[in-house]
Motif scaffolding. Sequence first.
Motif, PDB file in Angstrom:
ATOM      1  N   VAL A  84      48.194  31.315   1.440  1.00 25.55           N
ATOM      2  CA  VAL A  84      47.347  32.068   2.354  1.00 25.55           C
ATOM      3  C   VAL A  84      47.855  31.820   3.768  1.00 25.55           C
ATOM      4  CG1 VAL A  84      44.996  32.503   3.150  1.00 25.55           C
ATOM      5  CG2 VAL A  84      45.394  31.746   0.789  1.00 25.55           C
ATOM      6  N   LEU A  85      48.306  32.881   4.422  1.00 28.46           N
ATOM      7  CA  LEU A  85      48.793  32.799   5.798  1.00 28.46           C
ATOM      8  C   LEU A  85      48.088  33.845   6.645  1.00 28.46           C
ATOM      9  CD1 LEU A  85      51.646  32.648   3.791  1.00 28.46           C
ATOM     10  CD2 LEU A  85      52.430  31.705   5.971  1.00 28.46           C
ATOM     11  N   HIS A  86      48.054  33.608   7.938  1.00 35.04           N
ATOM     12  CA  HIS A  86      47.520  34.594   8.865  1.00 35.04           C
ATOM     13  C   HIS A  86      48.688  35.162   9.663  1.00 35.04           C
ATOM     14  CE1 HIS A  86      44.117  36.469  10.938  1.00 35.04           C
ATOM     15  NE2 HIS A  86      44.872  36.411  12.027  1.00 35.04           N
ATOM     16  N   ALA A  87      48.904  36.476   9.560  1.00 35.98           N
ATOM     17  CA  ALA A  87      50.076  37.116  10.162  1.00 35.98           C
ATOM     18  C   ALA A  87      51.339  36.501   9.566  1.00 35.98           C
ATOM     19  CB  ALA A  87      50.071  37.008  11.682  1.00 35.98           C
ATOM     20  N   ALA A  88      51.499  36.680   8.267  1.00 34.52           N
ATOM     21  CA  ALA A  88      52.543  36.001   7.505  1.00 34.52           C
ATOM     22  C   ALA A  88      53.941  36.263   8.038  1.00 34.52           C
ATOM     23  CB  ALA A  88      52.454  36.413   6.030  1.00 34.52           C
ATOM     24  N   THR A  89      54.216  37.479   8.474  1.00 30.54           N
ATOM     25  CA  THR A  89      55.583  37.805   8.892  1.00 30.54           C
ATOM     26  C   THR A  89      56.018  37.005  10.111  1.00 30.54           C
ATOM     27  OG1 THR A  89      54.730  39.698  10.141  1.00 30.54           O
ATOM     28  CG2 THR A  89      55.540  40.129   7.909  1.00 30.54           C
ATOM     29  N   GLN A  90      55.070  36.440  10.874  1.00 31.26           N
ATOM     30  CA  GLN A  90      55.439  35.617  12.019  1.00 31.26           C
ATOM     31  C   GLN A  90      55.923  34.235  11.585  1.00 31.26           C
ATOM     32  OE1 GLN A  90      52.423  35.458  15.067  1.00 31.26           O
ATOM     33  NE2 GLN A  90      51.967  37.623  14.935  1.00 31.26           N
ATOM     34  N   ASP A  91      55.330  33.689  10.532  1.00 29.17           N
ATOM     35  CA  ASP A  91      55.654  32.323  10.115  1.00 29.17           C
ATOM     36  C   ASP A  91      56.707  32.251   9.015  1.00 29.17           C
ATOM     37  OD1 ASP A  91      53.954  31.133  11.922  1.00 29.17           O
ATOM     38  OD2 ASP A  91      52.275  30.984  10.529  1.00 29.17           O
ATOM     39  N   LEU A  92      56.847  33.295   8.217  1.00 32.97           N
ATOM     40  CA  LEU A  92      57.764  33.218   7.076  1.00 32.97           C
ATOM     41  C   LEU A  92      59.207  32.919   7.481  1.00 32.97           C
ATOM     42  CD1 LEU A  92      56.408  35.986   4.667  1.00 32.97           C
ATOM     43  CD2 LEU A  92      56.224  33.499   4.451  1.00 32.97           C
ATOM     44  N   PRO A  93      59.752  33.487   8.566  1.00 32.89           N
ATOM     45  CA  PRO A  93      61.142  33.160   8.910  1.00 32.89           C
ATOM     46  C   PRO A  93      61.364  31.669   9.166  1.00 32.89           C
ATOM     47  CG  PRO A  93      60.468  35.163  10.045  1.00 32.89           C
ATOM     48  CD  PRO A  93      59.230  34.597   9.417  1.00 32.89           C
ATOM     49  N   CYS A  94      60.471  31.025   9.920  1.00 29.79           N
ATOM     50  CA  CYS A  94      60.681  29.604  10.210  1.00 29.79           C
ATOM     51  C   CYS A  94      60.397  28.746   8.979  1.00 29.79           C
ATOM     52  CB  CYS A  94      59.845  29.153  11.410  1.00 29.79           C
ATOM     53  SG  CYS A  94      58.060  29.065  11.141  1.00 29.79           S
ATOM     54  N   LEU A  95      59.483  29.194   8.113  1.00 29.38           N
ATOM     55  CA  LEU A  95      59.248  28.460   6.871  1.00 29.38           C
ATOM     56  C   LEU A  95      60.448  28.587   5.936  1.00 29.38           C
ATOM     57  CD1 LEU A  95      55.517  29.440   6.221  1.00 29.38           C
ATOM     58  CD2 LEU A  95      56.381  27.178   6.885  1.00 29.38           C
ATOM     59  N   ARG A  96      61.053  29.757   5.907  1.00 32.64           N
ATOM     60  CA  ARG A  96      62.226  29.969   5.058  1.00 32.64           C
ATOM     61  C   ARG A  96      63.364  29.034   5.483  1.00 32.64           C
ATOM     62  NH1 ARG A  96      62.549  35.017   5.722  1.00 32.64           N
ATOM     63  NH2 ARG A  96      61.645  35.750   3.762  1.00 32.64           N
ATOM     64  N   GLU A  97      63.511  28.790   6.777  1.00 30.11           N
ATOM     65  CA  GLU A  97      64.574  27.919   7.283  1.00 30.11           C
ATOM     66  C   GLU A  97      64.470  26.493   6.745  1.00 30.11           C
ATOM     67  OE1 GLU A  97      64.611  27.908  11.495  1.00 30.11           O
ATOM     68  OE2 GLU A  97      65.420  29.928  11.707  1.00 30.11           O
ATOM     69  N   VAL A 105      41.604  41.139  14.775  1.00 33.62           N
ATOM     70  CA  VAL A 105      42.153  40.473  13.586  1.00 33.62           C
ATOM     71  C   VAL A 105      42.896  39.181  13.902  1.00 33.62           C
ATOM     72  CG1 VAL A 105      42.283  42.573  12.209  1.00 33.62           C
ATOM     73  CG2 VAL A 105      44.221  41.948  13.675  1.00 33.62           C
ATOM     74  N   GLY A 106      42.766  38.646  15.118  1.00 40.84           N
ATOM     75  CA  GLY A 106      43.288  37.318  15.383  1.00 40.84           C
ATOM     76  C   GLY A 106      42.543  36.304  14.523  1.00 40.84           C
ATOM     77  N   LEU A 107      43.154  35.152  14.269  1.00 39.32           N
ATOM     78  CA  LEU A 107      42.533  34.172  13.386  1.00 39.32           C
ATOM     79  C   LEU A 107      41.165  33.740  13.904  1.00 39.32           C
ATOM     80  CD1 LEU A 107      42.613  32.357  10.920  1.00 39.32           C
ATOM     81  CD2 LEU A 107      43.853  30.646  12.292  1.00 39.32           C
ATOM     82  N   GLY A 108      41.091  33.432  15.199  1.00 40.28           N
ATOM     83  CA  GLY A 108      39.811  33.007  15.759  1.00 40.28           C
ATOM     84  C   GLY A 108      38.739  34.064  15.613  1.00 40.28           C
ATOM     85  N   ALA A 109      39.099  35.314  15.905  1.00 41.02           N
ATOM     86  CA  ALA A 109      38.135  36.405  15.800  1.00 41.02           C
ATOM     87  C   ALA A 109      37.687  36.613  14.368  1.00 41.02           C
ATOM     88  CB  ALA A 109      38.737  37.694  16.362  1.00 41.02           C
ATOM     89  N   MET A 110      38.616  36.499  13.417  1.00 36.38           N
ATOM     90  CA  MET A 110      38.272  36.708  12.011  1.00 36.38           C
ATOM     91  C   MET A 110      37.375  35.582  11.490  1.00 36.38           C
ATOM     92  SD  MET A 110      39.611  39.546  10.958  1.00 36.38           S
ATOM     93  CE  MET A 110      39.555  39.355   9.190  1.00 36.38           C
ATOM     94  N   VAL A 111      37.721  34.334  11.820  1.00 30.96           N
ATOM     95  CA  VAL A 111      36.892  33.216  11.372  1.00 30.96           C
ATOM     96  C   VAL A 111      35.486  33.330  11.941  1.00 30.96           C
ATOM     97  CG1 VAL A 111      36.573  30.717  11.613  1.00 30.96           C
ATOM     98  CG2 VAL A 111      38.800  31.627  10.950  1.00 30.96           C
ATOM     99  N   GLU A 112      35.395  33.767  13.196  1.00 29.57           N
ATOM    100  CA  GLU A 112      34.074  33.908  13.814  1.00 29.57           C
ATOM    101  C   GLU A 112      33.273  35.043  13.188  1.00 29.57           C
ATOM    102  OE1 GLU A 112      32.129  34.879  18.209  1.00 29.57           O
ATOM    103  OE2 GLU A 112      34.134  33.999  18.068  1.00 29.57           O
ATOM    104  N   SER A 113      33.890  36.215  13.017  1.00 26.62           N
ATOM    105  CA  SER A 113      33.136  37.375  12.542  1.00 26.62           C
ATOM    106  C   SER A 113      32.829  37.309  11.052  1.00 26.62           C
ATOM    107  CB  SER A 113      33.888  38.676  12.853  1.00 26.62           C
ATOM    108  OG  SER A 113      35.142  38.706  12.204  1.00 26.62           O
ATOM    109  N   VAL A 114      33.693  36.622  10.282  1.00 26.79           N
ATOM    110  CA  VAL A 114      33.500  36.578   8.829  1.00 26.79           C
ATOM    111  C   VAL A 114      32.765  35.315   8.392  1.00 26.79           C
ATOM    112  CG1 VAL A 114      34.676  36.553   6.589  1.00 26.79           C
ATOM    113  CG2 VAL A 114      35.536  38.012   8.426  1.00 26.79           C
ATOM    114  N   LEU A 115      33.163  34.164   8.965  1.00 29.59           N
ATOM    115  CA  LEU A 115      32.600  32.891   8.499  1.00 29.59           C
ATOM    116  C   LEU A 115      31.594  32.276   9.460  1.00 29.59           C
ATOM    117  CD1 LEU A 115      35.859  31.245   7.069  1.00 29.59           C
ATOM    118  CD2 LEU A 115      34.127  32.568   5.835  1.00 29.59           C
ATOM    119  N   GLY A 116      31.561  32.763  10.698  1.00 27.28           N
ATOM    120  CA  GLY A 116      30.554  32.275  11.626  1.00 27.28           C
ATOM    121  C   GLY A 116      30.909  31.013  12.372  1.00 27.28           C
ATOM    122  N   PHE A 117      32.196  30.670  12.430  1.00 23.50           N
ATOM    123  CA  PHE A 117      32.638  29.485  13.153  1.00 23.50           C
ATOM    124  C   PHE A 117      33.538  29.882  14.325  1.00 23.50           C
ATOM    125  CE2 PHE A 117      31.968  27.573   8.882  1.00 23.50           C
ATOM    126  CZ  PHE A 117      31.001  26.650   9.239  1.00 23.50           C
TER     127      PHE A 117
END
Length: 429
Positions: A118-131, A154-166
Amino acid sequence: MTDAQETAADSSLRTTGGAPPEDGGSSVTEAPIPLLEPREGVPPVIADEAALAEMIAAFAAGSGPVAVDAERASGYRYGQRAYLVQLRRQGAGTALIDPVACPDLSALGDALSGVEWVLHAATQDLPCLREIGMVPTRLFDTELAGRISGFPRVGLGAMVESVLGFVLEKGHSAVDWSTRPLPEPWLRYAALDVELLVDLRDALEKELDRQGKLEWARQEFDAIAAAPPPEPRKDPWRRTSGMHKVRRRRQLAVVRELWQTRDRIAQRRDISPGKVLSDAAIVEAALALPGTVHALSALNGFGHRTGRRQLEQWQAAVDRAKALPETQLPQPGQQVAGPPPPRAWADKDPAAAARLSAARAGVSALAEELGLPQENLIAPDTVRRVCWEPPAVADAESVGPVLAGYGARPWQVELVTPVLVSALSAKDA
């Protein structure tokens, strides 16, 4: 019981749930709660092989999806390498790994093969993880899930707040993660980024299912996981900010030479290219074509803080570009495969322009009806290509395979084909 359910049982923290609001506001009905500490506290950073092996065993024995995040030092260091990797899995807790001390995480990647990441904005992190040897075979992208679900933010903070309430802390997203040792507040921030990521995934999966979009999202996630590493960008110097001001070929050569010189220095020093020389300074020198170090030093970006030796190396780059024969000067426009810019269509091919106008209107209307961004319904470049060179017969049997050939997923082909058939068949097109 999931992490969020356990957290909700705490007297000071709770989740509230939520779905994408139709009015664009928050879907949380109660005041969001600040998430201040990871449940098990901030774990020690894993920085040796023994600790890494123990952590790999724990995560291999865990259950369910694994939350994954990575922190880079963009704007500080050369390239996009990972300087911290965060993971969380049911039964294993949270782990923070220093990929500088442990540069090969392929054993971890192998241990998690077949597990959904589970990643948030996966295409941003996958290149450095692949390395560092971490490549998922299955994934769930919470940002993309939010887009397909119709969330306005759809930023992580906004999503956690609107969906989970934190409310997640936002203060350390742009810090220099290559710093060693990493300060405790930064590590807390990093651990909290994966604290509720699996819970966010579960809530979004339910929302996608409710909207009848879960299969669409799964196809998107599979496409991301299966995508090969991107090809190196051709002529990256052409992306220098302010390039629109540079029109003469000799000036373009100066941009190229200064950009390449800067890149070599930045790579050697492991520092962000912008900290070596700004894009604005490169463009300034290209427009002025200075003939001496003194003239160069008078330009913006080459002021009193630039030492004599540095000025001489930049002037040498300018001189090399000025000495190039005409045959070696770059062309004004980068050769791009595919159709010309849409603004030129009306003059070059009025019928194609009419097709594109009809297609854009149809795609826009369908995206609004489905409650998702147009670019997630179908890539704008795909629409342009189909409209510029349409199949000989504009029907579903011909348009559908063309869309698939450009990389559209089956759900996109099914939904967009009728729209494009209509646009390509319109009388005024």
